[in-house]
Write an enzyme that holds these catalytic residues in place. Structure first.
Site, PDB file in Angstrom:
ATOM      1  CG  ASP A 220      41.243  38.690  40.009  1.00 12.74           C
ATOM      2  OD1 ASP A 220      41.355  39.395  38.996  1.00 12.74           O
ATOM      3  OD2 ASP A 220      40.368  37.797  40.119  1.00 12.74           O
ATOM      4  CD  GLU A 283      39.707  43.533  39.073  1.00 16.61           C
ATOM      5  OE1 GLU A 283      39.340  43.651  37.904  1.00 16.61           O
ATOM      6  OE2 GLU A 283      39.428  42.531  39.760  1.00 16.61           O
TER       7      GLU A 283
END
Ligand code: NOJ
Length: 559
Positions: A220, A283
């Site tokens: 993330d 990401e």
């Protein structure tokens, strides 16, 4: 830290291990948010037992695995991306045993399980932060603390850094008498990655979950891991005068620092040391060069967000072809692409592209080379759900205020999956769910689409089935532009059926000569049209006069 990319990483990154492609290189991956998939206990919130009861659906839909968004203990200020214990399960979702059972069941059904790794920040409820506030070692410097500066006798944050969700990224803590830094919500303090102990904690978290048996990690917010150590002011963009708007400054000192990439390299080494078949996907919203750099530093692949950030329903064929070609041009030799058209942070695919173009985008995601990612509900063309200001939970929506929340809130894309026309769309027996179910669930739901002759889901199945063909999993990609409205791509592999996909973004039907593809056969079989209109699929057509209706895409096979 300044580790060099080793030859072994290079070899593992770019080449298949034994002639067979590694599992992740061709996977069709489902993004599964536990909160919104299936509720088993009637509290209105999805859970692990709910997921277990629906695993067969993922198999039937042709997925090879799923990525679980955060399920860790959390005060849920940011959809669980505010984690208060990285090695536990939030009781709302079940127990660690339920997680282990889920993993085992998934593996027995040949489904891979990828989990979210959120290294940039924790929740402010995490024990580490609570102890850091109190300066209890070794946690004192786990987070980024600063006493700020005085301007006209008033204490202010040390610089002009703005958080992604709006407002200063510094929040004053009374107890510690210092500001702490947070790229996202106030409840998500950033770790200080220059502290070796923090880096070791993160490695331990990876090892913990690898040992549990997960198949990989979605990492993330990687552009945000490190910040400038001198805390220099960001330059102003001049695009807005609102100092609380993320767009107020450039983010040269707070995003995409080279140290982020070095972390990726270290994490790849950890993964390889423990399980070389684990996958690491990144990401990062970044320009093409910065995105590709993740491959160089050892990621298996970064998400390719081109279909989210660079095209919309008004894009012409030229533009879409350019977005595909650009990706393929920059892709390192032997690396695997990914294609992502939706996720929990963006408006729904169907809402962004409309009913005609959304299935065309899905078709491209599934048939271009590499990994295809499908966001929960996009396979049944779910739409954004209108939610009132009072119903809004997402911090990005709440921080925008009552007038602007609709522009920023991500809640509309996160409402429960629509299984059928029963109470709460079959998601829960509870008529009240954590976010309200979309009013359209009586007509837009999986059961109805399975029963219908033609539906978004049926079309999805028809297209995704082709991923098993060798020309799709291993074939070459060629793209051809016909005019501003029309382009086509081919997937070809020697001695195998070739696939041709023709995309007409225009408002008029077109007749095309596909002989621009070298070695194409003189007749083609029409396999599928996105809107299933006008031409009977399965018919044989002449390669030099292929008809594609307006705002439609056709899939054809060499005969
Ligand atoms: C990226 C996640 O996708 C998003 O939902 C979240 O708000 C931020 N990271 C912060 O963790």
């Amino acid at each position: 830290m300044k580790a060099l990319i080793t030859l072994s990483t290079f070899i593992l990154l770019f080449f298949e291990v034994s002639g067979e492609l590694e599992w992740w290189r061709t996977m069709s991956l489902y993004q599964l948010c536990p909160r919104s998939f299936k509720d088993s206990d009637g509290n209105g919130i999805g859970d692990f037992k709910g997921i277990q009861s629906k695993l067969h659906y993922l198999v039937e839909s042709g997925f090879d695995g799923f990525w679980l968004t955060p399920f860790y203990p959390s005060p849920f200020q940011d959809f669980g991306y505010d984690i208060s214990n990285f090695q536990e399960i939030d009781p709302l979702y079940g127990t660690m045993k339920d997680f282990e059972d889920l993993l085992e069941m998934a593996h027995n059904m040949s489904l891979k399980v990828i989990i979210d790794f959120v290294p940039n920040h924790s929740s402010d409820q995490h024990e580490w932060f609570q102890k850091s506030v109190k300066k209890i070692d070794p946690y004192t410097d786990y987070y980024i603390w600063n006493e700020g500066k005085f301007v006209n006798g008033i204490r202010v944050p040390p610089n002009n850094w703005v958080s992604v969700f709006g407002g200063s990224s510094w929040t004053w803590n009374e107890e510690r008498q210092a500001y702490f830094y947070h790229q996202f919500a106030k409840g998500q303090p950033d770790f200080d990655f220059r502290n070796e102990k923090v880096r070791n904690e993160m490695k331990d978290i990876l090892i913990f979950w690898i040992k549990k048996g997960v198949d990989g990690f979605r990492m993330d917010a990687l552009p945000f891991i490190f910040e400038d150590k001198y805390l220099r002011n960001e330059k102003l963009t001049g695009r807005t005068h609102n100092p609380n708007d993320f767009d107020y400054t450039y983010h040269d000192y707070t995003m995409h620092l080279i140290e982020n990439y070095e972390m990726v390299h270290e994490w790849r080494n950890v993964i390889d040391q423990y399980n070389q078949s684990n996958v690491m996907m990144i990401e990062a919203y970044a320009n093409i060069s910065l995105t590709m750099l993740y491959y160089t530093y050892g990621a298996h692949f970064p998400f390719n967000f081109g279909f989210i950030t660079s095209i919309n329903q008004y894009s012409n064929a030229n533009r879409i072809k350019h977005v595909i070609d650009e990706w393929m041009k920059y892709l390192p030799l032997g690396a695997t692409s990914s294609w992502v058209a939706g996720n929990h942070d963006q408006h729904r695919l169907r809402t962004r592209f409309g009913p005609d173009i959304a299935p065309i985008i899905t078709m491209m995601v599934q048939l271009l080379p590499g990994v295809a990612v499908t966001y929960l509900g996009d396979e049944i063309c779910m739409e954004d759900t209108y939610l009132t200001w009072e119903e809004t939970q997402d911090p990005q929506g709440c921080n925008a205020g009552k007038t602007d929340y609709q522009k920023r809130s991500r809640d509309p894309v996160r409402t429960p999956f629509q299984w059928d026309a029963s109470t709460s769309a079959g998601f829960s027996t509870n008529p009240r769910t954590w976010l309200r179910v979309n009013d359209n669930y009586k007509t837009v739901n999986l059961a109805a689409q399975k029963a219908a002759d033609k539906s978004c889901y049926k079309s999805f199945l028809k297209v995704t089935k082709l991923r098993r063909l060798p020309s799709i999993s291993k074939g070459e990609l060629k793209t051809k532009l016909f005019n501003n409205d029309v382009f086509a791509f081919s997937r070809e592999l020697k001695n195998e059926i070739s696939i041709y996909v023709v995309i007409n973004m225009g408002n008029e039907p077109v007749t095309l000569n596909l002989e621009v593809f070298e070695n194409i056969t003189s007749k083609l079989k029409l396999y599928h049209l996105t809107t299933n209109i006008e031409l009977p699929t399965g018919s044989i057509v002449n390669t030099n006069s292929v008809k594609v209706p307006a705002r439609n895409a056709a899939i054809l096979f060499s005969n």
